[in-house]
Design an enzyme around this catalytic site. Structure first.
Site, PDB file in Angstrom:
ATOM      1  N   GLU A  50       0.804  -1.227   0.000  1.00 54.26           N
ATOM      2  CA  GLU A  50       0.000   0.000   0.000  1.00 54.26           C
ATOM      3  C   GLU A  50       0.840   1.282   0.000  1.00 54.26           C
ATOM      4  OE1 GLU A  50      -0.549  -2.580   1.974  1.00 54.26           O
ATOM      5  OE2 GLU A  50      -2.666  -3.153   1.856  1.00 54.26           O
ATOM      6  N   PHE A 112     -11.667  -6.564  14.412  1.00 51.24           N
ATOM      7  CA  PHE A 112     -10.577  -7.035  13.559  1.00 51.24           C
ATOM      8  C   PHE A 112     -10.247  -5.985  12.494  1.00 51.24           C
ATOM      9  CE2 PHE A 112      -9.287  -9.507   9.708  1.00 51.24           C
ATOM     10  CZ  PHE A 112      -8.045  -9.894  10.174  1.00 51.24           C
ATOM     11  N   GLN A 113      -8.983  -5.620  12.423  1.00 49.28           N
ATOM     12  CA  GLN A 113      -8.470  -4.628  11.456  1.00 49.28           C
ATOM     13  C   GLN A 113      -9.075  -3.238  11.613  1.00 49.28           C
ATOM     14  OE1 GLN A 113      -8.497  -6.532   7.532  1.00 49.28           O
ATOM     15  NE2 GLN A 113      -6.505  -7.414   8.027  1.00 49.28           N
ATOM     16  N   LYS A 162     -17.450  -0.107   5.932  1.00 50.70           N
ATOM     17  CA  LYS A 162     -17.925  -1.138   5.006  1.00 50.70           C
ATOM     18  C   LYS A 162     -19.453  -1.103   4.833  1.00 50.70           C
ATOM     19  CE  LYS A 162     -17.382  -5.989   3.850  1.00 50.70           C
ATOM     20  NZ  LYS A 162     -16.806  -7.278   4.225  1.00 50.70           N
ATOM     21  N   MET A 474      24.565   8.220   1.835  1.00 46.35           N
ATOM     22  CA  MET A 474      24.430   9.544   2.439  1.00 46.35           C
ATOM     23  C   MET A 474      24.715   9.493   3.942  1.00 46.35           C
ATOM     24  SD  MET A 474      24.063  12.623   1.933  1.00 46.35           S
ATOM     25  CE  MET A 474      23.135  13.342   0.586  1.00 46.35           C
TER      26      MET A 474
HETATM   27  C1  LIG Z   1      12.492   5.392   4.949  1.00 45.51           C
HETATM   28  C2  LIG Z   1      13.792   6.034   5.269  1.00 45.51           C
HETATM   29  N1  LIG Z   1      14.599   5.472   6.196  1.00 45.51           N
HETATM   30  C3  LIG Z   1      15.790   6.040   6.495  1.00 45.51           C
HETATM   31  C4  LIG Z   1      16.199   7.190   5.891  1.00 45.51           C
HETATM   32  C5  LIG Z   1      17.526   7.845   6.252  1.00 45.51           C
HETATM   33  N2  LIG Z   1      18.424   7.871   5.100  1.00 45.51           N
HETATM   34  C6  LIG Z   1      18.597   8.957   4.340  1.00 45.51           C
HETATM   35  S1  LIG Z   1      19.647   8.717   3.078  1.00 45.51           S
HETATM   36  C7  LIG Z   1      19.940   7.138   3.543  1.00 45.51           C
HETATM   37  C8  LIG Z   1      20.891   6.279   2.768  1.00 45.51           C
HETATM   38  C9  LIG Z   1      20.379   5.930   1.422  1.00 45.51           C
HETATM   39  O1  LIG Z   1      21.193   4.937   0.863  1.00 45.51           O
HETATM   40  P1  LIG Z   1      21.065   4.499  -0.630  1.00 45.51           P
HETATM   41  O2  LIG Z   1      19.656   4.296  -0.995  1.00 45.51           O
HETATM   42  O3  LIG Z   1      21.960   3.326  -0.859  1.00 45.51           O
HETATM   43  O4  LIG Z   1      21.547   5.756  -1.441  1.00 45.51           O
HETATM   44  P2  LIG Z   1      22.961   6.507  -1.507  1.00 45.51           P
HETATM   45  O5  LIG Z   1      22.963   7.533  -0.414  1.00 45.51           O
HETATM   46  O6  LIG Z   1      24.031   5.471  -1.329  1.00 45.51           O
HETATM   47  O7  LIG Z   1      22.962   7.124  -2.854  1.00 45.51           O
HETATM   48  C10 LIG Z   1      19.209   6.825   4.694  1.00 45.51           C
HETATM   49  C11 LIG Z   1      19.270   5.518   5.392  1.00 45.51           C
HETATM   50  C12 LIG Z   1      15.304   7.759   4.947  1.00 45.51           C
HETATM   51  N3  LIG Z   1      15.575   8.901   4.326  1.00 45.51           N
HETATM   52  N4  LIG Z   1      14.136   7.142   4.642  1.00 45.51           N
END
Ligand SMILES: Cc1ncc(C[n+]2csc(CCOP(=O)(O)OP(=O)(O)O)c2C)c(N)n1
Length: 563
Positions: A50, A112-113, A162, A474
């Site tokens: 979803e 439920f749900q 529902k 990052m």
């Molecule tokens: C749902 C979610 N969880 C955690 C983060 C924190 N976060 C920001 S950038 C990042 C790393 C992303 O890694 P990747 O997708 O491999 O991309 P890269 O930075 O290596 O290009 C994280 C964990 C986020 N932005 N969104």
């Protein structure tokens, strides 16, 4: 005419011109899905999670400018959807989300749900409704679409029990709508506009600060006109990439934490900021007490509550960006003297020459920036570019040669990993004649990878370019700069075989380790017109630069990595 609640929903979707709905069924949504089975005026895309239904509706909305629609079931269906709703809310994207709910007689019994869906969606929607009786449903449906797309757009949630979706009532769909307490202002105040125009005429160091609201208001043409007659330098936020297009002479690039040196210096040294549908996000302003210290601020925004919310504004103008800019252009077009800020423009040129946006290319290892530039060259203005979140997102924002608004589809406000693939799917549904590319990271792609199957089954050929650095890049970069290289839980050395993975879903996969193989793979993926994934092995330790450390002043940028 007499209809049951589910059929009322179908008729409302038809009335609102909805062509695609993204969703996932369940017990509380069964009546709705039974009517979906019988109708043929919109396409229903069955996602595999979803969260993806809402991101796809969001990508559809960003690409088309229309309201995106998602349908989910009660309880876990709805809670799965929340990340998508919050993502759209933060970026002001118009959506209508319908969730099934347990029957009204069971609400409040821990059935439920059962989940308090409107309680959960309240802080992350523009408006929400729990439908308590069938008589109110036609009005609620009409209002939901009106509120989602008008004023500052946003997601609207309707929780539909529902029993109500099965109850028969009178369906008389309102043609127009008037809400006592909600009347967005589109036309700006004439006196304020006059004052702003005078300030623009007198300013010696003016700067256009273009935000995402410029895209929702379709303001590109009026802003380009303003640029042309005034020659005022301009910067774009992440959300506004593509408004001016990379060949616009006024554009200094992106501003903010990973903005260009010249854009950030311009923001810091301007004497007049002309903010167009921008919200002074902390990733743009940096340290507030140091932000644009010498500047007066004109802020044009459709949302009165965003004006003077973060910084005190000198010329507030509530209105539609496009309409207000058109009026300013009218006031300036015959007697504007660009010479007054020539020195300013010259000094910005020098800043740009001093630290241009650049990277050290290599033939030994693939550089992500090169890859992104190459994508731009190959698709030449004919693609939607979605991203996930991380370094790859920032490199895209910095290095992709954007040419138009709605071309770049990215989660700016919430920064949601897992957004890219479903959003690219939505964008492709909005305009199948364009290529749809999701540029992702090896961390992000795994967050909604199941949607590869949706794309295969529904024949939505999305190309995924995974910039694979075997890191949560990052976060690794922040650990590198600010945590003494303690790479706690960011090493993704062990990854699946992405090629086998995409093949198992029925798509095509490629491994790219050098420039040649990348170019061949992308061209092949485009010509095959299939669901594809390119596993692009990039330099593991590349950083995104410039960088403004959090809480720092915008003009204090890290310009080079420590080797
Ligand atoms: C749902 C979610 N969880 C955690 C983060 C924190 N976060 C920001 S950038 C990042 C790393 C992303 O890694 P990747 O997708 O491999 O991309 P890269 O930075 O290596 O290009 C994280 C964990 C986020 N932005 N969104």
């Amino acid at each position: 005419m007499e209809l049951n609640g589910s059929l009322m929903l179908m008729h409302a979707l038809k009335n609102e011109g909805v062509k695609v709905v993204f969703g996932y069924p369940g017990g509380a949504a069964l009546n709705i899905y039974d009517e979906i089975y019988k109708q043929d005026f919109f396409r229903h895309v069955l996602v595999r999670h979803e969260q993806a239904a809402v991101h796809a509706a969001d990508g559809y909305a960003r690409a088309s400018g229309e309201v995106g629609v998602a349908i989910v079931t009660s309880g876990p269906g709805f809670t799965n959807a929340v990340t998508g709703i919050a993502t759209a809310y933060m970026d002001s994207i118009p959506l209508v989300i319908i969730s099934g709910q347990v029957p009204t007689t069971l609400i409040g019994t821990d059935a439920f749900q059962e989940i308090d869906a409107v309680g959960i969606s309240r802080p992350c929607t523009k408006h929400n409704y729990l439908v308590k009786d069938i008589q109110s449903l036609p009005r609620i449906l009409k209002e939901a679409f009106f509120i989602a797309r008008s004023g500052r757009p946003g997601p609207v949630h309707i929780d539909l029990p529902k029993d109500i979706s099965a109850t028969i009532g009178e369906f008389d769909y309102p043609q127009t709508i008037s809400l006592e307490t909600y009347k967005p202002t589109y036309k700006g105040n004439a006196r304020q506009i006059q004052k702003a125009a005078t300030a623009i005429k007198e300013s010696k160091r003016p700067l256009l600060y273009i935000g995402g609201g410029s895209i929702s208001s379709n303001a590109r043409d009026s802003i380009l006109k303003l640029c042309e007659i005034t020659k005022i330098p301009a910067i774009e936020t992440l959300m506004a990439r593509g408004v001016l297009g990379s060949d616009c002479e006024n554009l200094l690039g992106m501003v903010g934490m990973h903005g260009s040196y010249v854009a950030n210096m311009a923001m810091s040294e301007a004497d007049l900021l002309i903010a167009l549908g921008a919200r002074f996000d902390d990733r743009v302003t940096g340290k507030l007490s140091e932000f644009a210290k010498g500047a007066d601020i004109i802020h044009i925004d459709i949302d009165p509550s965003s004006i003077s919310k973060i910084v005190q504004v000198d010329y507030p103008i509530v209105g539609d960006v496009s309409s207000v800019v058109c009026e300013i252009v009218e006031l300036l077009k015959d007697n504007y003297n660009c010479e007054i800020h020539k020195t300013w423009r010259d000094s910005l040129k020098k800043y740009n020459a001093l630290h241009p946006l650049s990277f050290k290319d290599s033939n030994e290892v693939l550089k992500p920036q090169w890859v992104i530039q190459k994508v731009g060259e190959i698709v030449s203005k004919n693609a939607f570019i979605s991203t996930d979140v991380g370094q790859h997102q920032m490199w895209c924002a910095q290095f992709y040669p954007f040419s138009s608004p709605r071309e770049f589809i990215t989660s700016g406000g919430l920064g949601t990993m897992g957004f890219g693939l479903p959003a690219a799917m939505g964008a492709k549904c909005a305009n199948p004649s364009k290529i749809s590319i999701n540029i992702s990271g090896d961390g992000s792609i795994l967050m909604n990878i199941q949607e590869l199957l949706t794309c295969v089954v529904e024949n939505i050929p999305v190309i995924n370019i995974v910039l694979n650095n075997n890191y949560l890049g990052m976060v690794r970069q922040w650990q590198s700069f600010f945590y003494d290289e303690r790479f706690s839980n960011t090493n993704l050395e062990i990854q699946p075989d992405f090629v086998k993975l995409v093949e198992s879903f029925g798509g095509v996969g490629y491994v790219c380790e050098d420039k040649d193989s990348f170019e061949k793979a992308l061209k092949d993926a485009i010509s095959q017109n299939k669901v594809a994934l390119l596993d692009v092995r990039i330099d593991r330790m590349e950083n995104v630069l410039p960088m403004v450390p959090t809480g720092g002043a915008l003009f204090n940028m890290i310009l080079e990595s420590k080797e």
